[in-house]
Scaffold this active site. Sequence first.
Site, PDB file in Angstrom:
ATOM      1  N   THR A 159       0.842  -1.198   0.000  1.00 60.14           N
ATOM      2  CA  THR A 159       0.000   0.000   0.000  1.00 60.14           C
ATOM      3  C   THR A 159       0.878   1.250   0.000  1.00 60.14           C
ATOM      4  OG1 THR A 159      -1.789  -1.132   1.169  1.00 60.14           O
ATOM      5  CG2 THR A 159      -1.753   1.263   1.312  1.00 60.14           C
ATOM      6  N   GLU A 358      -2.267  -8.205   6.789  1.00 57.39           N
ATOM      7  CA  GLU A 358      -1.861  -8.171   8.197  1.00 57.39           C
ATOM      8  C   GLU A 358      -2.120  -9.508   8.892  1.00 57.39           C
ATOM      9  OE1 GLU A 358      -0.258  -5.637   8.788  1.00 57.39           O
ATOM     10  OE2 GLU A 358      -1.073  -3.971   7.659  1.00 57.39           O
TER      11      GLU A 358
END
Length: 380
Positions: A159, A358
Amino acid sequence: MDDLLTPEELGIRAAVRRWAADRVLPGVAEWYERGELPVVRELARELGSLGALGMTLEGYGCAGAGAVQYGLTCLELEAADSGIRSLVSVQGSLAMYAIHRHGSSEQRERWLPVMAAGEAIGCFGLTEPDHGSDPGSMRTRARREGSDWVLTGRKTWITNAPIADVAVVWARTEEGIRGFVVPTDTPGLSAPEIRHKWSLRASVTGELVLDGVRLPADAVLPGARGLGAPLGCLGHARYGIVWGAPGAARSCLETALEYSRTREQFGRPIGGFQLTQAKLADMAVELHKALLLALHLGRRMEAGSLTPEQISFGKLNNVREALEICRTSRTVLGANGISLEYPVMRHATNLESVLTYEGTSEMHQLVVGKALTGLDAFRG
């Protein structure tokens, strides 16, 4: 839950909710449909002014806010869109957190003030094309050449990478895994954008390709040695997801509630039918359980007693339940649930990514399973 929050926490929540309503909600459906975030730098600077970047860090222009204040910020940002919350999480909980915790005083002074202000954007290079859940097997290498470091490798699903000014890159060295602060204008570094995503479309995602990137000796993060360093950063980011995912779920439930009161079938609002009320009740129960869990973990973090296993517990439950709330809300809206006129399908597709990044649900199940049994099931 409001009775359990301080006036300061309620104030921050209200301020972020107003900002998201004014600056994100009017344009996010179009950004999502186009698959781009054209105002990302403008939004970053505004988020910096709000104190949302590196929010829990002390000094260097950071807000030094509490864990619950940060969590409520993530809640409101993800209620607007997961991509906006991801921008904040990667900037503050990964890139800035790594520099703040493991960096030298020079690295902190150079990068943290401009990142806290949103004037510089960061990214976090850990995931590789062949190594997602197993970052310890990374192939990116950093070798010494005189006093310099030379990095070669490739990171993916990063990201902010195509727009970042600085990347925190993790690489294998003769001394073990180390972290490096890499300005993105360094020769040999490129960051091609990943297109054709059907999730997190209002977010900028790319690769980091390192082709003999030469860095000075002081580019290494002096306090980061071993895999525990990047995993510690991930724990901080996962905490934000524990709060963020219920924000997306809340948006979907509110939409379903409003729709059920106004949509008529068989001569009356569909909210008056038992099956619809059962769906709404179950969604409300799971949403508020998730919020109370997030709050509990936030108070533990503020007390210094939050463990990685508890963060895994929160991410596993809250993302899984948020995704189910989004899917159920879609059924309440029927065919209209797939339209971008409503936020439901956008949130549902975004959470498919949140479910994976994550740490996948399977990885967090194994973390909790190990905590319960004392037996490590990660490797056969």
